[in-house]
Write a protein that holds these residues in place. Structure first.
Motif, PDB file in Angstrom:
ATOM      1  N   PHE A  87      98.296  65.778  44.526  1.00  0.00           N
ATOM      2  CA  PHE A  87      99.059  66.705  45.363  1.00  0.00           C
ATOM      3  C   PHE A  87      98.057  67.394  46.295  1.00  0.00           C
ATOM      4  CE2 PHE A  87     102.965  67.871  42.546  1.00  0.00           C
ATOM      5  CZ  PHE A  87     103.201  66.524  42.313  1.00  0.00           C
ATOM      6  N   ALA A  88      98.563  68.017  47.346  1.00  0.00           N
ATOM      7  CA  ALA A  88      97.688  68.807  48.216  1.00  0.00           C
ATOM      8  C   ALA A  88      98.463  69.972  48.809  1.00  0.00           C
ATOM      9  CB  ALA A  88      97.103  67.943  49.327  1.00  0.00           C
ATOM     10  N   LEU A  89      97.800  71.113  48.855  1.00  0.00           N
ATOM     11  CA  LEU A  89      98.375  72.332  49.416  1.00  0.00           C
ATOM     12  C   LEU A  89      97.536  72.767  50.611  1.00  0.00           C
ATOM     13  CD1 LEU A  89      98.898  74.315  46.070  1.00  0.00           C
ATOM     14  CD2 LEU A  89     100.503  72.747  47.183  1.00  0.00           C
ATOM     15  N   GLY A  90      98.128  73.616  51.416  1.00  0.00           N
ATOM     16  CA  GLY A  90      97.344  74.300  52.432  1.00  0.00           C
ATOM     17  C   GLY A  90      97.144  73.547  53.717  1.00  0.00           C
ATOM     18  N   GLU A  91      95.967  73.733  54.267  1.00  0.00           N
ATOM     19  CA  GLU A  91      95.683  73.281  55.620  1.00  0.00           C
ATOM     20  C   GLU A  91      95.819  71.774  55.791  1.00  0.00           C
ATOM     21  OE1 GLU A  91      94.946  73.854  59.572  1.00  0.00           O
ATOM     22  OE2 GLU A  91      95.231  75.374  58.034  1.00  0.00           O
ATOM     23  N   ASN A  92      95.311  70.992  54.860  1.00  0.00           N
ATOM     24  CA  ASN A  92      95.290  69.540  55.070  1.00  0.00           C
ATOM     25  C   ASN A  92      96.672  68.928  55.220  1.00  0.00           C
ATOM     26  OD1 ASN A  92      92.602  70.052  54.710  1.00  0.00           O
ATOM     27  ND2 ASN A  92      92.240  68.285  53.391  1.00  0.00           N
ATOM     28  N   PRO A  93      97.604  69.123  54.289  1.00  0.00           N
ATOM     29  CA  PRO A  93      98.909  68.476  54.478  1.00  0.00           C
ATOM     30  C   PRO A  93      99.725  69.025  55.639  1.00  0.00           C
ATOM     31  CG  PRO A  93      98.950  69.895  52.541  1.00  0.00           C
ATOM     32  CD  PRO A  93      97.528  69.812  52.983  1.00  0.00           C
ATOM     33  N   LYS A  94      99.475  70.283  56.031  1.00  0.00           N
ATOM     34  CA  LYS A  94     100.248  70.798  57.164  1.00  0.00           C
ATOM     35  C   LYS A  94      99.590  70.460  58.505  1.00  0.00           C
ATOM     36  CE  LYS A  94      98.621  75.582  57.868  1.00  0.00           C
ATOM     37  NZ  LYS A  94      98.438  75.442  59.317  1.00  0.00           N
ATOM     38  N   ARG A  95      98.277  70.369  58.555  1.00  0.00           N
ATOM     39  CA  ARG A  95      97.647  70.040  59.834  1.00  0.00           C
ATOM     40  C   ARG A  95      97.797  68.562  60.161  1.00  0.00           C
ATOM     41  NH1 ARG A  95      91.051  69.918  58.887  1.00  0.00           N
ATOM     42  NH2 ARG A  95      90.994  68.028  57.639  1.00  0.00           N
ATOM     43  N   SER A  96      98.107  67.746  59.141  1.00  0.00           N
ATOM     44  CA  SER A  96      98.298  66.327  59.387  1.00  0.00           C
ATOM     45  C   SER A  96      99.529  66.060  60.223  1.00  0.00           C
ATOM     46  CB  SER A  96      98.402  65.577  58.051  1.00  0.00           C
ATOM     47  OG  SER A  96      97.211  65.695  57.319  1.00  0.00           O
ATOM     48  N   ASN A  97     100.266  67.106  60.553  1.00  0.00           N
ATOM     49  CA  ASN A  97     101.455  66.946  61.377  1.00  0.00           C
ATOM     50  C   ASN A  97     101.105  66.913  62.862  1.00  0.00           C
ATOM     51  OD1 ASN A  97     103.587  68.589  63.053  1.00  0.00           O
ATOM     52  ND2 ASN A  97     102.054  70.059  62.439  1.00  0.00           N
ATOM     53  N   PHE A  98      99.834  67.109  63.218  1.00  0.00           N
ATOM     54  CA  PHE A  98      99.508  67.212  64.631  1.00  0.00           C
ATOM     55  C   PHE A  98      99.910  65.926  65.361  1.00  0.00           C
ATOM     56  CE2 PHE A  98      95.725  65.405  62.690  1.00  0.00           C
ATOM     57  CZ  PHE A  98      95.424  64.350  63.529  1.00  0.00           C
ATOM     58  N   THR A  99     100.335  66.078  66.609  1.00  0.00           N
ATOM     59  CA  THR A  99     100.872  64.959  67.371  1.00  0.00           C
ATOM     60  C   THR A  99      99.746  64.060  67.859  1.00  0.00           C
ATOM     61  OG1 THR A  99     102.746  66.288  68.075  1.00  0.00           O
ATOM     62  CG2 THR A  99     102.276  64.327  69.368  1.00  0.00           C
ATOM     63  N   VAL A 100      99.908  62.778  67.631  1.00  0.00           N
ATOM     64  CA  VAL A 100      98.977  61.765  68.119  1.00  0.00           C
ATOM     65  C   VAL A 100      99.755  60.846  69.048  1.00  0.00           C
ATOM     66  CG1 VAL A 100      97.491  59.839  67.459  1.00  0.00           C
ATOM     67  CG2 VAL A 100      97.596  61.883  66.028  1.00  0.00           C
ATOM     68  N   ALA A 101      99.094  60.363  70.088  1.00  0.00           N
ATOM     69  CA  ALA A 101      99.773  59.477  71.027  1.00  0.00           C
ATOM     70  C   ALA A 101     100.424  58.322  70.279  1.00  0.00           C
ATOM     71  CB  ALA A 101      98.766  58.947  72.048  1.00  0.00           C
ATOM     72  N   GLY A 102     101.719  58.143  70.500  1.00  0.00           N
ATOM     73  CA  GLY A 102     102.427  57.046  69.872  1.00  0.00           C
ATOM     74  C   GLY A 102     103.021  57.370  68.522  1.00  0.00           C
ATOM     75  N   ARG A 103     102.820  58.584  67.988  1.00  0.00           N
ATOM     76  CA  ARG A 103     103.378  58.932  66.686  1.00  0.00           C
ATOM     77  C   ARG A 103     104.100  60.265  66.784  1.00  0.00           C
ATOM     78  NH1 ARG A 103      99.340  59.888  61.834  1.00  0.00           N
ATOM     79  NH2 ARG A 103      99.272  61.999  62.663  1.00  0.00           N
ATOM     80  N   PRO A 104     105.310  60.350  66.257  1.00  0.00           N
ATOM     81  CA  PRO A 104     106.029  61.622  66.307  1.00  0.00           C
ATOM     82  C   PRO A 104     105.427  62.630  65.354  1.00  0.00           C
ATOM     83  CG  PRO A 104     107.237  60.007  65.012  1.00  0.00           C
ATOM     84  CD  PRO A 104     106.075  59.287  65.622  1.00  0.00           C
ATOM     85  N   PRO A 105     105.722  63.900  65.548  1.00  0.00           N
ATOM     86  CA  PRO A 105     105.212  64.917  64.631  1.00  0.00           C
ATOM     87  C   PRO A 105     105.767  64.703  63.233  1.00  0.00           C
ATOM     88  CG  PRO A 105     106.876  65.835  66.092  1.00  0.00           C
ATOM     89  CD  PRO A 105     106.569  64.480  66.615  1.00  0.00           C
ATOM     90  N   ARG A 106     105.039  65.208  62.244  1.00  0.00           N
ATOM     91  CA  ARG A 106     105.417  64.985  60.854  1.00  0.00           C
ATOM     92  C   ARG A 106     105.652  66.309  60.167  1.00  0.00           C
ATOM     93  NH1 ARG A 106     101.195  63.242  56.381  1.00  0.00           N
ATOM     94  NH2 ARG A 106     101.350  65.483  56.018  1.00  0.00           N
ATOM     95  N   PHE A 107     106.793  66.441  59.530  1.00  0.00           N
ATOM     96  CA  PHE A 107     107.086  67.624  58.718  1.00  0.00           C
ATOM     97  C   PHE A 107     106.304  67.498  57.415  1.00  0.00           C
ATOM     98  CE2 PHE A 107     109.668  69.852  55.550  1.00  0.00           C
ATOM     99  CZ  PHE A 107     109.906  71.048  56.181  1.00  0.00           C
ATOM    100  N   PRO A 108     105.672  68.589  56.900  1.00  0.00           N
ATOM    101  CA  PRO A 108     105.762  69.988  57.297  1.00  0.00           C
ATOM    102  C   PRO A 108     104.645  70.405  58.248  1.00  0.00           C
ATOM    103  CG  PRO A 108     104.625  69.843  55.221  1.00  0.00           C
ATOM    104  CD  PRO A 108     104.961  68.430  55.600  1.00  0.00           C
ATOM    105  N   ALA A 109     104.852  71.573  58.841  1.00  0.00           N
ATOM    106  CA  ALA A 109     103.855  72.141  59.740  1.00  0.00           C
ATOM    107  C   ALA A 109     103.360  73.497  59.268  1.00  0.00           C
ATOM    108  CB  ALA A 109     104.439  72.252  61.148  1.00  0.00           C
ATOM    109  N   THR A 110     103.855  73.965  58.129  1.00  0.00           N
ATOM    110  CA  THR A 110     103.451  75.281  57.615  1.00  0.00           C
ATOM    111  C   THR A 110     103.213  75.177  56.113  1.00  0.00           C
ATOM    112  OG1 THR A 110     105.720  75.964  57.121  1.00  0.00           O
ATOM    113  CG2 THR A 110     104.884  76.442  59.339  1.00  0.00           C
ATOM    114  N   ARG A 111     102.599  76.217  55.533  1.00  0.00           N
ATOM    115  CA  ARG A 111     102.365  76.239  54.089  1.00  0.00           C
ATOM    116  C   ARG A 111     103.693  76.320  53.321  1.00  0.00           C
ATOM    117  NH1 ARG A 111      96.840  77.263  53.158  1.00  0.00           N
ATOM    118  NH2 ARG A 111      95.759  77.772  55.081  1.00  0.00           N
ATOM    119  N   MET A 112     104.629  77.079  53.845  1.00  0.00           N
ATOM    120  CA  MET A 112     105.916  77.136  53.138  1.00  0.00           C
ATOM    121  C   MET A 112     106.644  75.796  53.281  1.00  0.00           C
ATOM    122  SD  MET A 112     107.978  79.781  55.603  1.00  0.00           S
ATOM    123  CE  MET A 112     107.914  79.650  57.393  1.00  0.00           C
TER     124      MET A 112
END
Length: 852
Positions: free
Chosen positions: A589-614
């Motif tokens: 499992f992972a909490l915090g910055e890593n799983p939420k920052r992985s939502n950042f938009t990359v060319a050709g890929r849509p954003p990924r939920f979640p974007a926050t700790r909650m």
């Protein structure tokens, strides 16, 4: 009246229809190579209706036969290329990505916030229902291979992980009805990550997709007996694969990728064929024992001509021949067709016999591809596919005079009829570069005794001048004296310290194809065990630091990541022998910055939920809510993600959770209590000291760093006293590496807790032995020196916490896998032509210390 041979050629080349009487063709005065083992010095081949009617020295020629006088020429079975992308040109290159840090707008899917997006993922690359015979794009000009003597090729698509069914195609005709000989021949699998932003995005994701689609197909087969079964084209296409009616061709170059393919095939009882196979020689014994064939790609390795991997690839066919492994030649990896024969000449120069090379182009290729009754030999009743040369096939000046396909004669134009072997391989400018490889482990001994050593048992104090008896890989006895048999191997431990093998509770070593399946927020279906690399040199380097066991974890890009692997570092052994026997399954499992920052938009890929700790908490909650409902259903659609999470709820899978902040640690423990499962270990847990009592009450362990802090904002309150404070609060605590560098000195990392927090020597030793063993569920077999436990040991030249200490030996199951003296003695000095000389520097330590 007989038509002159030149007219026959002319008419055939124009494609003029034969007369209604279908007169036979006769090839006369030819040297005929019936098979690689049998030749007729001069004979006749009679062809009728696209087949060989008869062949021999005294074959009568009918009066109406068209005659081809092959005086001075040699006729072979038509050459077969066992793997191509014929009919499937490469796709146009993708446009370059825009420069700059900001990606262009990407459409946001409607289901961006839906749990179905990550609990029921829709993978790309599942093209199992693709049928090559139905999609071939026939070229307007004859394929260049025909001018090299090839009459038949296996045509396979290029795209996807399940790439669909291939077809065996003759290199004549402009429609499937005319050209296709067999379809389907095989189902094809690629382990490459699809060239798109989506799931799967890693090698372990690819395996998860392959596994899920076969499980779905198995369930689909069961539903076919229902009154109105749903139609699933991919599952329907995979039924012949599950029933072993057609083989599966796995694209696999390295020895380990070949083993992975075989393990996967065994899991579902498939019939595997290896394609590529540059390192097939390294697993030749396995291939021979299983009678598994290889389609050896003549592209070989694109490396320096005298590089070890390139030379091994060139020697590969000869080694397979000597090992008795069936193989054929394929050319999908060859850049240009005119290179094919030069590559064959190269492998001949590396030890392959001419008869085996011919067999790989004819009989073996036909047999492996299921066309042994049609092709591969000049024999009555077989298809009239022949290759006619003006000499022996592997002679330097030999040229193709004609090919016969389905009984029709085709001659190459002068511009497309090169001498097959006119150009020899470029001479090597230098001898082969020696490969730097650590020594193999010592052979195991039934009985081993370490004498006169200081034994750091961890759980039962210190034994001075003690002995330890190992029998059949287990600690049989330890104490001041032992009653070992007279023939036991003796290791002198005078002045040395013996401790349990070090256990690293957080590692990412040995992983291939990415440590994260970062495409989804929940990837419980992926498994680290699918992508372990037993050749990773970091294994050996960890052994040199006394480490015997690793907890290899998925990365931290996902709220719920993949399943871990607990391994013993048996350097040089297959993955199957490295997996820790009986170790429970685990998940990251992972909490915090890593799983939420992985939502950042990359060319050709849509954003990924979640974007926050909650949002991370929400993902985990939704996942377990769905898993709980899934577990209640009777015979639900197979879903590897939810099955794994249901096993977590049932206590069958240990949870290892990446975390930093105290608030999130408390949140996860509360959530686990709500759903009724336990967190086995909190990984990193840099603010664990703030909530140590809460961790202890839950029953979780804490796997942390010795002194890393403030390297990012959520690590800002980390302190070097964290391990000691957790231990003193009654929490089982480990010090981990999370690094291929730190793993080599974990004993020094543990010693820091004596300085920062005042732990005792024994408490510090527990941080890298018995407590991480408990976190992995292996404490009954490892983590301390006790009779009955596995003989996983590290032998130091001084106390492990001394700044001058170094590891002399590391044993796993009683076998020596690292011996410092053997390592120094085995090192091969590089010659000047491989590495420029460096100025000598004096050493003040023992021989070899500090040298690469």
């Amino acid at each position: 009246m007989r038509i002159p041979a030149c007219c026959v050629v002319f008419l055939a080349a124009l494609g003029v229809a034969e007369a209604a009487a279908n007169p036979p063709y006769a090839i006369t005065n030819a040297k005929i190579v019936l098979t690689p083992e049998k030749t007729i010095a001069q004979g006749v081949i009679l062809l009728r209706d696209g087949k060989i009617q008869s062949v021999g020295e005294g074959v009568a020629i009918p009066p109406d036969a068209r005659v081809y006088d092959a005086t001075g020429q040699t006729v072979y079975p038509g050459l077969i290329d066992a793997y191509t992308h014929y009919g499937f040109p490469p796709a146009a290159p993708l446009p370059p990505r825009p420069l700059g840090p900001v990606a262009p707008p990407v459409p946001v899917p409607d289901d961006i916030n839906s749990p179905d997006r990550y609990l029921w993922p829709k993978p790309i690359g599942v093209n199992a229902d693709f049928v090559a015979a139905e999609r071939l794009a026939f070229p307007s000009q004859p394929d260049p291979r025909r001018s090299l003597g090839f009459t038949t090729v296996l045509a396979a698509a290029r795209d996807g992980n399940w790439q669909g069914a291939s077809a065996l195609v003759n290199l004549a005709g402009d429609s499937a009805a005319e050209a296709v000989l067999l379809s389907p021949v095989a189902m094809h699998v690629s382990f490459n990550t699809p060239n798109a932003r989506g799931y799967p995005g890693s090698l372990m994701g690819v395996f998860a997709v392959l596994r899920q689609t076969l499980l779905t197909a198995q369930q689909y087969r069961e539903k076919l007996s229902e009154p109105r079964p749903p139609y699933d084209p991919a599952s329907a296409a995979l039924l012949p694969v599950l029933d072993r009616k057609i083989p599966v061709v796995f694209a696999a170059e390295s020895a380990e990728s070949i083993r992975r393919a075989i393990r996967f095939a065994d899991e579902f009882h498939l019939q595997p064929i290896v394609y590529g196979g540059a390192e097939a020689w390294r697993v030749a014994e396995l291939l021979k024992s299983r009678d598994l064939p290889v389609l050896v790609d003549l592209g070989l390795r694109q490396e320096p001509a005298n590089g070890p991997a390139r030379i091994d690839a060139e020697s590969n066919p000869g080694r397979l021949e000597k090992a008795g492994v069936r193989f054929a030649f394929a050319t999908a990896g060859v850049e240009r067709p005119e290179q094919i024969m030069a590559q064959i000449r190269t492998v001949l120069s590396r030890g392959l016999s001419r008869s085996a090379a011919l067999r790989a182009l004819t009989a073996s290729a036909a047999d492996i591809l299921g066309a042994g009754r049609l092709l591969g030999a000049v024999e009555s009743g077989r298809l009239a596919n022949l290759t006619i040369l003006d000499g022996e096939i592997f002679e330097p000046k030999t040229q193709v005079k004609a090919v016969v396909i389905d009984g029709r004669l085709y001659t190459p134009s002068p511009s497309t009829s090169p001498r097959l072997f006119a150009r020899a391989s470029d001479p090597e400018a230098k001898p082969p570069i020696p490969e730097r490889r650590p020594p193999a482990p010592e052979p195991p001994s039934q009985d081993v005794v370490i004498q006169n050593a200081t034994l750091l048992t961890v759980t039962n104090g210190v034994i001075e001048n003690g002995s330890l008896w190992i029998q059949d890989g287990k600690i049989r006895q330890l104490g001041k004296t032992v009653s070992a048999p007279a023939g036991a191997r003796i290791i002198d431990g005078a002045g040395r310290y013996v401790m349990p093998g070090i256990i690293d509770s957080h590692s990412h070593s040995m992983t291939s194809g990415g440590v994260n399946e970062g495409s989804l927020s929940v990837t419980a279906q992926v498994r680290i065990t699918d992508v372990l690399d037993p050749e990773d040199v970091d294994i050996y380097r960890a052994l040199a630091g006394g480490v015997t066991t690793l907890n290899i974890l998925h990365g931290s890009a996902n709220a719920i990541g993949g399943q871990n692997a607990t391994v013993k570092l048996k350097w040089g052994r297959p993955v199957e022998e490295m997996l820790f026997p009986g170790a429970p399954r685990g998940i990251k499992f992972a909490l915090g910055e890593n799983p939420k920052r992985s939502n950042f938009t990359v060319a050709g890929r849509p954003p990924r939920f979640p974007a926050t700790r909650m949002g991370v908490e929400n993902v985990i909650r939704e996942a377990f809510t769905a898993a709980r409902e899934y577990a209640r259903q009777k015979n639900p659609p197979r879903n590897l993600t939810l099955e794994t999470l249901a096993d977590v709820l049932a206590g069958k899978v240990l949870v290892h959770a990446h975390c930093y902040r105290a608030d999130e640690i408390s949140m996860l423990l509360d959530l686990a209590d709500e759903f009724g499962f336990k967190i086995r270990s909190l990984q990193h847990v840099l603010e664990g000291y703030k909530v140590a009592d809460r961790i202890r009450q839950h029953g979780a362990g804490a796997s942390t760093f010795a002194d890393n802090w403030a390297y990012k904002m959520e690590a800002f309150d980390g302190i070097p006293y964290n391990p000691a404070l957790l231990v003193k609060a009654g929490v089982r605590t480990a010090v981990n590496s999370d690094s291929d560098e730190r793993v080599r000195r974990l004993y020094q990392e543990a010693a820091k807790a004596m300085k920062y927090g005042g732990l005792t020597e024994t408490q510090a030793l527990r941080l890298i032995t018995i407590d991480p063993a408990w976190m992995l569920g292996i404490d009954q077999r490892a983590g301390s020196l006790e009779a009955g436990k596995d003989a996983d040991l590290a032998i130091f030249n001084g106390h492990p916490f001394s700044p001058y200490a170094r590891v002399e030996m590391t044993l796993i199951d009683g076998q020596v896998f690292f011996d410092r003296r053997r390592d120094l003695d085995s090192r091969v000095p590089w010659k000047e032509e491989y590495e420029p000389p460096v100025p000598a520097r004096p050493t003040t330590t023992e021989e070899g210390e500090g040298h690469e």
